[in-house]
Design an enzyme around this catalytic site. Structure first.
Site, PDB file in Angstrom:
ATOM      1  N   GLU A 558      40.117  36.902  43.908  1.00 33.98           N
ATOM      2  CA  GLU A 558      39.933  37.355  45.288  1.00 33.98           C
ATOM      3  C   GLU A 558      41.162  38.113  45.792  1.00 33.98           C
ATOM      4  O   GLU A 558      41.049  39.072  46.558  1.00 33.98           O
ATOM      5  CB  GLU A 558      39.626  36.165  46.201  1.00 33.98           C
ATOM      6  CG  GLU A 558      38.314  35.439  45.888  1.00 33.98           C
ATOM      7  CD  GLU A 558      37.098  36.349  45.984  1.00 33.98           C
ATOM      8  OE1 GLU A 558      37.159  37.377  46.694  1.00 33.98           O
ATOM      9  OE2 GLU A 558      36.082  36.051  45.332  1.00 33.98           O
ATOM     10  N   HIS A 564      43.897  45.642  46.375  1.00 32.43           N
ATOM     11  CA  HIS A 564      43.287  46.970  46.465  1.00 32.43           C
ATOM     12  C   HIS A 564      43.245  47.436  47.919  1.00 32.43           C
ATOM     13  O   HIS A 564      43.564  48.587  48.235  1.00 32.43           O
ATOM     14  CB  HIS A 564      41.874  46.923  45.873  1.00 32.43           C
ATOM     15  CG  HIS A 564      41.368  48.246  45.421  1.00 32.43           C
ATOM     16  ND1 HIS A 564      40.111  48.433  44.881  1.00 32.43           N
ATOM     17  CD2 HIS A 564      41.937  49.475  45.435  1.00 32.43           C
ATOM     18  CE1 HIS A 564      39.945  49.698  44.574  1.00 32.43           C
ATOM     19  NE2 HIS A 564      41.042  50.357  44.898  1.00 32.43           N
TER      20      HIS A 564
END
EC number: 3.4.24.59
Length: 778
Positions: A558, A564
């Site tokens: 996660e 990102h």
């Protein structure tokens, strides 16, 4: 045109060296529960004023100690937050969210702003005004997504039912307006006019041009260019597809709800579990249950396993009919939009594959590269069966789980120490950051070069009525806001009753949330939430929250999504963070799982919570070997499932006699080494992923292959501590992660992997990726 961020897993030194407060030389003594206080105040509504973020990130032993302890020890956190001070602010620092009805007010104000932007776009007539259209449409999307993404998170995670209800109402009102916009011909026409004028596009940045193409494709997929009656049918079909998809998942059921067997037939199953299901000498086994899965792995009687297998692989006729109906609706929608199939419609936009033909090339290459290993694993299973039945030369479908469990059993015994791994993974050790409150710990992500770059909320501990599913939520994307917009919003604020809510144009333009300054403009910072269901630390403070290795992998996974979102801080929210190609979105998170099992990375934080001894890496290696056993057969099953997904969304879905079950069985017979499901079963009625991931199920496999390749090439498979090399991490950041969806992902991959064969994408590139395979060497 407008979409929410969908993604229905601690920082590593290669991302930001300063975001990981590295452990100094560990002391010989065991860790002690610390005592520390600082300024912080929380109010009754759960909103808080965090201590001011720093603009630098010193790496000190004391910081490491404090940050770990904030997560590990409840008493430390109480001391940390007990000193009065600070001004209460709204949830996520959003100035509207200071009371239960705040989300409704936020939605109302946002819709008013959105309508003003729509009017501005529709009124554009000069070259100067058309040059601003992409930025205005991106702003429009951001205004609505600020509400949609935040409300979606709040309605499923907030413990207060009233706030959940208001968040749902806010979401529904804004979502309804968003759907109106997506079929608004005026917006589409204005964008088309701007894109067709060279005097307009000459001043657009490459990112701006990319956003324009994305918006144009979104309009095309919404049938905006069709006559009114067809647009009405498009809206009707979209609504029906959503409703049928939800019903398919929620009402999914087996043909036979319970398998009834004599208790004597269940020898081998856990006797306690079997006894709990026994009445008058009969075992009543729920068909879709953990007990049924356990029985297929452990029950010695082959006939009993056969009965259980048939029941667990046979969906009710209604479930299969709903699946067929859903596929026909999607086929009609694609035809209405001018596409050959729903697969062509879904893969054209924000996908690396671009076409079903390219996906087919990838899957066929992958199944071939995986086959030798899968056949070897099947031979091992058959050899194990022949120990009991020397004359047999084949496996039945209900044999695979049983004999693979027998072969895995010695590995589990040898790796029994793996059960002790949790003693080395306390939750406070992997995470770094600043503050939290009882439900959500707030962490400020700080870069040694860019200052404050993101806000991360960690809702990691279990509580009543909380979803057990781990998830990453983007509450707000990155976006650049220029002085003209700030002045406009500030003027609107001064004319409304919001005058006292904001102290500056910057805060008014960001709803009071966190931003960073860039010359005359500002950037709203990515705001992210991670939700997990980990055990609570001891209330007495004598033991931190301990994670199993699987939970640690989940946390890293996660956090990969969060990385990102943090790195891809683009100027336009349409392409920010995880708003990249859908079949690339799982690459960073899957890659992080490699880091979770790397010896050098584990050496940075994995220590026994009582003795402070470093983790013996052999324990992790044993766990990894156990997990990867029969990996090729599992991969083969996923490949066949991905092929099935493609077939369901091909032109065949619109043909008479469309039969999903027959298609699935044929694919198994053609592409699987394992025995296919027997006639009479109907597993497709259980394929719930079709609701939200229609035509893109292959993405899981695609990103697993890419993650393995990035790990091997960029991070040298972890050799010589390559996972901790900032140079390697910077390469991945600069070539791929920082772009979000603003650059061709194939060019990003080609640069990251130093492989020009990937640069142009297409069917050949997809086949090349498939040829790399996805299984790890043992």
């Amino acid at each position: 045109m407008i979409r929410t961020v969908t993604r229905p897993r601690q920082w590593q030194r290669w991302v930001y060296s300063s975001c990981l407060l590295q452990r100094a030389v560990p002391p010989a003594a065991a860790r002690q529960q610390p005592r520390f206080t600082t300024s912080h105040k929380a109010n009754h509504f759960g909103y808080h004023q965090p201590i001011a973020p720093v603009t630098h990130a010193p790496i000190t032993r004391e910081d490491d100690f404090v940050l770990r302890s904030v997560f590990d020890y409840p008493q430390f956190w109480q001391d940390f937050t007990s000193v009065p001070g600070g001004i209460p602010v709204g949830l996520f620092r959003n100035s509207f969210l200071k009371e239960p009805r705040g989300m409704l007010t936020f939605a109302y104000v946002s819709l008013k702003k959105a309508r003003a932007v729509v009017a501005k776009v529709l009124a554009a007539s000069s070259v100067t005004e058309y040059r601003l259209i992409v930025r205005d449409l991106d702003r429009l999307s951001d205004i609505l997504c600020r509400v949609l993404d935040m409300a979606d998170f709040v309605r499923v995670t907030h413990p207060d039912p009233e706030i959940q209800q208001n968040a749902s109402k806010a979401w529904e009102s804004v979502y309804e307006y968003m759907n109106e916009l997506n079929t608004m011909t005026g917006l589409h026409d204005q964008l088309a006019t701007a894109m067709a004028n060279p005097d307009v596009t000459v001043v657009w940045s490459e990112e701006e041009k990319t956003v324009a193409e994305v918006l144009k494709l979104d309009f095309t997929k919404s049938a905006v260019s069709l006559p009114q009656k067809y647009r009405d049918r498009f809206v009707q079909l979209s609504s029906e597809i959503s409703a049928v998809g939800s019903a398919f998942v929620q009402e999914m059921a087996p043909e036979q709800e319970t398998v009834v067997l004599p208790s004597s037939d269940l020898r081998g199953m856990d006797p306690v579990r079997a006894r709990d299901l026994t009445r008058r000498g009969k075992v009543y086994l729920p068909t879709l249950s953990g007990e049924a899965v356990m029985a297929l792995r452990t029950v010695h009687d082959a006939d009993a396993r056969k009965h259980i297998f048939y029941a667990s692989r046979t969906a009710s006729r209604r479930s299969v009919q709903m699946l067929e109906y859903l596929m026909r609706l999607r086929s009609e929608l694609a035809s209405l939009s001018g596409f050959e199939s729903y697969g062509h419609l879904a893969l054209r936009d924000r996908m690396m594959a671009k076409s079903p033909e390219a996906v087919d090339q990838f899957l066929r290459a992958l199944v071939e590269s995986n086959r030798p290993k899968a056949m070897q694993e099947m031979a091992e299973l058959l050899a194990e069966k022949q120990k009991a039945y020397p004359q047999t030369n084949s496996l039945d479908p209900w044999d695979k789980d049983y004999y693979s469990d027998i072969i895995r059993r010695p590995l589990r015994v040898a790796g029994r120490q793996g059960d002790l791994l949790s003693s080395y993974f306390s939750l406070g050790v992997p995470l770094v950051g600043e503050t939290w409150h009882p439900d959500v710990r707030r962490l400020d992500v700080v870069s040694d070069t860019d200052g404050h770059v993101a806000v991360l909320y960690c809702d990691l501990f279990t509580r009543p009525n909380k979803s057990p599913n781990p998830a990453h939520f983007t509450l707000r994307c990155s976006r650049e806001i220029f002085a003209s917009e700030m002045e406009e919003v500030w003027e609107q604020t001064q004319q409304s009753n919001q005058k006292s809510m904001f102290g500056s144009p910057e805060l008014a333009a960001t709803d009071g949330m966190t931003f960073s300054r860039h010359g005359d403009s500002i950037k709203q910072l990515p705001t992210i939430a991670l939700v997990c269901d980990f055990p609570q630390p001891s209330k007495h403070g004598d033991q931190p929250a301990l994670l199993s290795f699987l939970q640690l992998e989940t946390l890293f996974h996660e956090m990969g999504h969060a990385i990102h979102s943090v790195l891809a801080r683009t100027s336009f929210q349409t392409v920010a963070g995880t708003r990249c190609a859908t079949d690339l979105a799982e690459l960073p998170s899957t890659l992080m799982e490699f880091f979770a099992a790397d010896a050098a990375v584990l050496g940075q934080f994995a220590r026994h919570h009582e003795t402070n001894e470093p983790l013996p890496y052999r324990m992790v290696a044993q766990k990894a070997r156990q997990t990867r056993r029969f990996e090729a057969l599992d991969t083969e099953n996923q490949i066949v499932t991905a092929m099935f997904d493609q077939a369901l969304h091909s032109p065949r879905a619109g043909e008479p006699g469309f039969d999903p079950t027959a298609i699935f069985h044929a694919l198994q017979r053609t592409h699987s080494c394992a025995p296919p499901d027997p006639p009479g079963t109907s597993w497709p009625g259980f394929f719930g992923h079709l609701s939200g991931y229609g035509s893109v199920y292959y993405s899981y496999l695609f990103d697993r292959v890419l993650a393995q390749r990035v790990w091997d090439v960029v991070f040298k498979a972890g050799e010589r501590r390559a996972a901790l090399s900032r140079e390697n991490g910077e390469k991945l950041k600069q070539s791929l992660l920082k772009w979000g969806g603003a650059r061709d992902p194939w060019k990003c991959l080609a640069e990251a992997l130093d492989d020009d064969r990937l640069a142009e994408g297409g069917e050949e590139a997809m086949a090349l990726v498939g040829s790399w395979g996805s299984t790890k060497p043992r």
